[in-house]
Design a protein around this motif. Structure first.
Motif: not given
Ligand code: ADP
Ligand code: MG
Ligand code: ZN
Length: 475
Positions: A74-79
Motif C-alpha cells: 500500500s502507499r502513503f499519500a499527501r492530502k
C-alpha cells in the motif's frame, strides 16, 4: 411519501502506540501543550518521516478482525490543505492504495441481524488541536496531537436507521478494544465518528444527496444527530427542495445540526504519493503472525457463551460487549458454577452499581470471586435473595467478603422451623380479620402474610419455610 434513510460511517480510531506515527515523540494524551513535539511532527523542512512498525501491526489486527483483505503493498499519500493545526500543509494519509479493503462486521439491531460492509481501512496521522480562548478573540494551537497515529474505518452505505448506525458503532468500538489497538475513549477523542446520511423514497435504488455530520462525541449524539437530520432532509424533499451536499455540525445543546461548510471533493486535496515514504509492504508471514496472536473476538465469544453456558442470546450479548466484562463473568462462575444466576447479578446489580458510580468493570469494588461467594451463600440457604441485595450494597461500599458482612451484621437466614413458627404465630394473631378472610376463601391474603412475616424477621426468614409453616397454621 415514505422515505428510507441511508447511512455510512467514517470512524477515526487512535492507535494505542507509545509513540507517534512518524517520529518518536510520545503520543500520550493530556500532556502540557506543545511538549510532545519535534522537527518531524512540527513539519520542519528537510526532515524525514520514519514509519512506526506498531502502527502497521495494529492496523493489520483490525483488518483481520473485520474480515478485510490486506494489500501486500500500500502507499502513503499527501492530502494537501491549509489549516492552522496542520503545520506541514498536508496530512500524510493513504488514498488510492489503502492497507485494507472489502471487510464487514455483523450487527444486531433489535431483532434483525445484518452484515455491514467495510469499504476500507487506512492509516493516517492526526492533526493538532485548536484551543479557542472563551474570553479573548484568540485561538491557540497544541501540536501534541500532530502525528498521532489514526486508523480510519470507512463503512459502506449499508445502514438504514440510526439504530443500525448505533449498533455498528458499538460493535466497532467493542472490537477495537477487544484487540487492544485503541482505548475507545470518545471524550478524549480517541474514537471519533463522522456520519454520512441521505434519504430517498422507500424502495428507490438511487441514493439521495448526503450530508456529513461532525462533532459527534458519544453514541447517543450519533443517533440523535442522525434522527434530526433525517427529519430535516425529509422536510426539504417533501417541500420540493433539494438537499445540498455539505458538512454539518451537531449542536448537542440545541439538539440540531447546522451548516458548517460545503463538502470538499477528493480532487480539492490534490492527493499525490508521498515521495518521502516507501511503499508499505506487508508479507504473509507477518499477517500470519498477527493472526495467531488475535484474541477471541466478540461474536465468537458470544456464540460460545450461549453454547457452553446455556445463556440466552441477550445475556451473552451484554456480557461479551467488553472483554473485561466477559472475563469478570468467567471468573465469577469459577467460584459459583451456575451461569444464569451469575449473569443476572452481573447484568442487574453489578452493572447498575458501576453505571451509577461511573466506573468501569476493572474498577469494580466487588470482585468476581466475592460476587461468586455471595451467590454461593444464597444457594446454600445461608441468606435469602433479599438479604443478598443488602449484603451486595455493603460489599460495594466496603469491598469486604460477603461471609464477613453476613457474620458482622447478623444476617444469617432463619430456617429453623420452631423459630419461624414463632414469627408466623405472632403475625397471625395480629391479623385475625385477614385470617378469617383467608379461611373464607380469599387465598390472596397469603401474600400479605408472607410480606408481614418477612418484615417481622427483617428479611431473614427462609421464604420456603415461611410458606410451609403458614399453610400448616392456616389449614
Ligand atoms: P469523504 O471523505 O468524501 O467523506 P469517504 O469515501 O471517506 O468520503 O466516505 C464516504 C462515506 O459516506 C462512506 O461511509 C459511505 O458509505 C457514505 N456514503 C456515500 N454515499 C452516501 C449516500 N448517498 N448516503 C449516505 N451515505 C453515503
Ligand atoms: Mg468524510
Ligand atoms: Zn515528533
Amino acid at each position: 411519501m415514505e422515505f428510507e434513510s441511508v447511512i455510512g460511517l467514517e470512524v477515526h480510531a487512535q492507535l494505542k502506540t507509545k509513540t507517534k506515527i512518524f517520529c518518536n515523540c510520545s503520543s500520550e494524551f493530556g500532556a502540557a501543550p506543545n511538549t510532545h513535539v519535534c522537527p518531524v511532527c512540527l513539519g520542519m523542512p528537510g526532515v524525514l518521516p520514519v514509519l512506526n512498525r506498531k502502527v502497521v501491526e495494529y492496523t493489520i489486527r483490525m483488518a483481520l478482525a473485520t474480515h478485510c483483505s490486506l494489500a501486500r503493498e500500500s502507499r502513503f499519500a499527501r492530502k494537501n490543505y491549509f489549516y492552522p493545526d496542520l503545520p506541514k500543509g498536508y496530512q500524510i494519509s493513504q488514498y488510492e492504495l489503502p492497507i485494507a479493503q472489502f471487510g464487514h462486521i455483523d450487527i444486531e439491531a433489535g431483532d434483525n441481524k445484518k452484515r455491514i460492509g467495510i469499504t476500507r481501512i487506512h492509516i493516517e496521522e492526526d492533526a493538532g488541536k485548536l484551543i479557542h480562548d472563551p474570553d479573548r478573540p484568540k485561538s491557540m494551537v497544541d501540536f501534541n496531537r500532530t502525528g498521532v497515529p489514526l486508523m480510519e474505518i470507512v463503512s459502506e452505505p449499508d445502514m438504514r436507521s440510526p439504530e443500525e448506525a448505533g449498533a455498528y458503532l458499538r460493535k466497532l468500538h467493542s472490537v477495537v478494544r477487544y484487540i487492544g489497538v485503541c482505548d475507545g475513549n470518545m471524550e478524549e477523542g480517541s474514537f471519533r465518528c463522522d456520519a454520512n446520511i441521505s434519504v430517498m423514497p422507500k424502495g428507490s435504488t438511487t441514493f439521495g444527496t448526503r450530508t456529513e455530520l461532525k462533532n459527534l462525541n458519544s453514541f447517543r449524539h450519533v443517533e440523535k444527530a442522525l434522527q434530526f437530520e433525517i427529519g430535516r432532509q425529509k422536510e426539504i424533499i417533501a417541500d420540493g427542495g433539494q438537499v445540498i451536499q455539505e458538512t454539518r455540525l451537531w449542536d448537542s445543546a440545541k439538539n440540531m445540526t447546522t451548516s458548517m461548510r460545503g463538502k470538499e471533493d477528493a480532487h480539492d486535496y490534490r492527493y499525490f504519493p508521498d515521495p518521502d515514504l516507501l511503499p508499505l509492504v506487508v508479507d504473509d508471514a507477518w499477517i500470519q503472525a498477527v493472526k495467531a496472536d488475535l484474541p477471541e473476538l466478540p461474536d465468537a465469544k458470544k456464540e460460545r457463551f450461549v453454547r457452553e453456558y446455556g445463556l440466552p442470546s441477550y445475556d451473552a450479548e451484554v456480557l461479551t460487549s467488553a472483554r473485561e466484562l466477559a472475563d469478570y463473568f468467567e471468573d465469577c462462575i469459577k467460584t459459583f458454577p451456575q451461569p444464569k444466576p451469575a449473569s443476572n447479578w452481573i447484568m442487574g446489580s453489578l452493572l447498575g452499581l458501576l453505571n451509577a458510580e461511573g466506573k468501569s468493570i476493572d474498577e469494580s469494588p466487588v470482585s468476581a470471586e466475592n460476587l461468586g461467594n455471595l451467590l454461593k451463600l444464597i444457594a446454600d440457604g445461608v441468606i435469602s435473595g433479599k438479604i443478598a441485595k443488602t449484603v451486595f450494597e455493603e460489599m460495594a461500599k466496603t469491598g469486604k467478603s460477603p461471609r464477613v458482612i453476613v457474620t458482622e451484621k447478623g444476617l444469617v437466614q432463619v430456617s429453623g422451623k420452631p423459630a419461624i413458627e414463632e414469627i408466623v404465630a405472632k403475625v397471625l394473631s395480629r391479623h385475625p380479620k385477614e385470617v378469617e378472610d383467608y379461611k373464607g376463601g380469599k387465598t390472596k391474603v397469603l401474600g400479605f402474610f408472607v410480606g408481614q412475616i418477612m418484615k417481622e424477621s427483617k428479611g431473614k426468614a427462609n421464604p420456603a419455610m415461611v410458606n410451609e409453616v403458614l399453610k400448616e397454621k392456616l389449614s
